[in-house]
Design an enzyme around this catalytic site. Structure first.
Site, short mmCIF file in Angstrom:
data_model
loop_
_atom_site.label_atom_id
_atom_site.label_comp_id
_atom_site.label_asym_id
_atom_site.label_seq_id
_atom_site.Cartn_x
_atom_site.Cartn_y
_atom_site.Cartn_z
N GLY A 99 -28.88 16.57 5.26
CA GLY A 99 -29.14 15.63 6.33
C GLY A 99 -29.83 14.37 5.84
O GLY A 99 -29.59 13.27 6.36
N ASP A 320 -41.35 21.39 7.47
CA ASP A 320 -40.54 22.18 6.53
C ASP A 320 -41.24 23.46 6.11
O ASP A 320 -40.59 24.40 5.64
CB ASP A 320 -40.23 21.35 5.28
CG ASP A 320 -39.15 20.31 5.54
OD1 ASP A 320 -38.41 20.45 6.53
OD2 ASP A 320 -39.05 19.36 4.75
#
Length: 436
Positions: A99, A320
């Site tokens: 991404g 994350d």
């Protein structure tokens, strides 16, 4: 099907480095390509995601030489910048699973007055792209997602007459912010991005390092058009998101000791350290270099952790690391509540759902929310077979959980780990053999 087979370990003592930072590696080669000359990039992460960015730039006419490689791939590159004057590619640009590659390239290519198609794998083709389509469209780019719900494949036709905008972001996203700022380098005047909460600032730091004028005022970041990054060599530090797995393994194990050298210590990325310290972890950080990206050493002494609440402005800087923080929560005493993390549902997997399900399979009580979960720690983890759902961070987080579980823990479908951390499996085996 690839798998990790993990057995429980006791206290360990280890010293290590981790591979180059993934987010910074992407940006370093993109900035090098947009600069006015050759840039040597050292410490590059040769993961599948970052190689996808290199291959994309090559397809756009950028010469990139591999100066040094290790057993996993190129770690030192020479990028020959062409001031952002990319050529029309012969075929669609394949961003693989990345991404970051897709969204940042949309910004970097926004000034090109010809059609470029960007494609990705099945996972990338489910992730939201409207968040970059909207602001770049306001700047004059003809861009659309041809997949369901404005997802990839993307079709982009840029313009040499990019408009400046002031964009009030609906969510904190470093990738969206970066795409707008990169496009802003070719707009006429000042481009501004307003963040609801500060996201990681690698792009702003890199703009400054490559001698591009930027300004931050509170949560507003600005840049000005008509600027070309100055070619400079750049050293990529170790990835703190990769280090996070080993940090949790040490922090939650009384008697363990871990030293990680030359790892990135950017304050907008090191939120996991602050969160773990709130959980009672004994962690020290030593910054050695501050130009460009700060980096240094992290030392961890294991102890018993306690549950906390993780929410609000803290979330963008640990987004994350939530899967491995959830593992830490399972190992801690008491209850941990994670809120305001709905963004996790549109990652490589639905990370709220996959994390909660795997914790339950290990015997951990979990209540799932739309934007997070409540985890009751202190239960003995029971080894079992778990699914990664093709998500690298899920695979690695639950490999760490396996070090604390009774019996054997098997994580299926772990080839995905190569998108961010080639060599993780070997490090896992070494850690298992380094017990006190």
């Amino acid at each position: 099907m690839s798998e990790f087979k993990v057995k429980p370990t006791g206290a360990f003592s280890a010293e290590m480095t981790v591979p180059g930072d993934k987010s910074i590696s992407h940006r370093a080669v993109i900035f090098g390509a947009m600069s006015n000359g050759p840039c040597e990039i050292s410490g590059f992460l040769p993961s599948e995601d970052c190689i996808a960015t290199v291959n994309a730039l090559r397809a756009l006419g950028i010469k990139i030489e591999e100066l040094e490689s290790d057993e996993r791939g190129p770690v030192r590159l020479l990028v020959h910048g062409k001031k952002g004057e990319f050529k029309k590619p012969d075929k669609p640009i394949d961003c693989g699973n990345s991404g970051t590659a897709m969204r940042l390239l949309c910004g970097a290519l926004a000034h090109l007055p010809f059609r470029i198609d960007l494609i990705g794998d099945d996972s990338l083709s489910t992730r939201p792209m409207g968040r970059v389509i909207d602001p770049l469209g306001q700047m004059g780019v003809s861009i659309k997602g041809t997949g369901k719900n404005r997802t990839a494949p993307l079709s982009l036709v840029g313009t040499t007459e990019l408009k400046t905008i002031t964009y009030d972001m609906p969510m904190a996203s470093a990738q969206v912010k970066s795409a707008i700022l990169l496009a802003g380098l070719r707009a006429h005047g000042r481009t501004q991005v307003i963040e609801p909460a500060q996201s990681r600032d690698h792009t702003e730091r890199m703009l400054k390092y490559f001698l591009v004028k930027t300004l931050r005022e509170g949560n507003t970041v600005s840049t000005w058009g008509g600027q070309t990054p100055e070619s400079r060599d750049f050293a990529v530090p170790g990835d703190i998101s990769s280090a996070a797995f080993w940090i949790v393994a040490a922090a939650a194990r009384p008697g363990a000791h871990l030293l990680i050298r030359n790892v990135g210590l950017n304050p907008t990325r090191s939120g996991i350290l602050k969160t773990l310290v709130r959980m009672g972890a004994h962690i020290s950080e030593f910054v050695e270099e501050t130009e460009g990206e700060p980096y240094g050493n992290i030392e961890v002494h294991g102890t018993t952790l306690k549950g906390v609440e993780i929410a609000g402005d803290e979330i963008p800087n640990v987004i994350d690391e939530i899967p491995v923080l959830a593992v830490a929560a399972a190992l801690a005493e008491g209850t941990t509540i994670i809120r305001d993390a709905k963004e996790l549902r549109v990652k490589e997997s639905d990370r709220i759902s996959t994390t909660a399900e795997n914790l339950r399979r290990l015997g951990v009580p979990v209540q799932e929310f739309i934007d997070g979960m409540e985890i009751t720690g202190g239960e003995t983890l029971k080894g079992t077979t778990l699914e990664s759902m093709g998500d690298h961070r899920i695979a690695m987080a639950f490999a760490i959980a396996g070090l604390f579980a009774t019996g054997e823990t098997v994580i299926n479908d772990v080839d995905c780990v190569n998108t961010s951390y080639p060599g993780f499996g070997e490090e896992l085996l070494q850690l298992s053999s380094s017990q006190n």
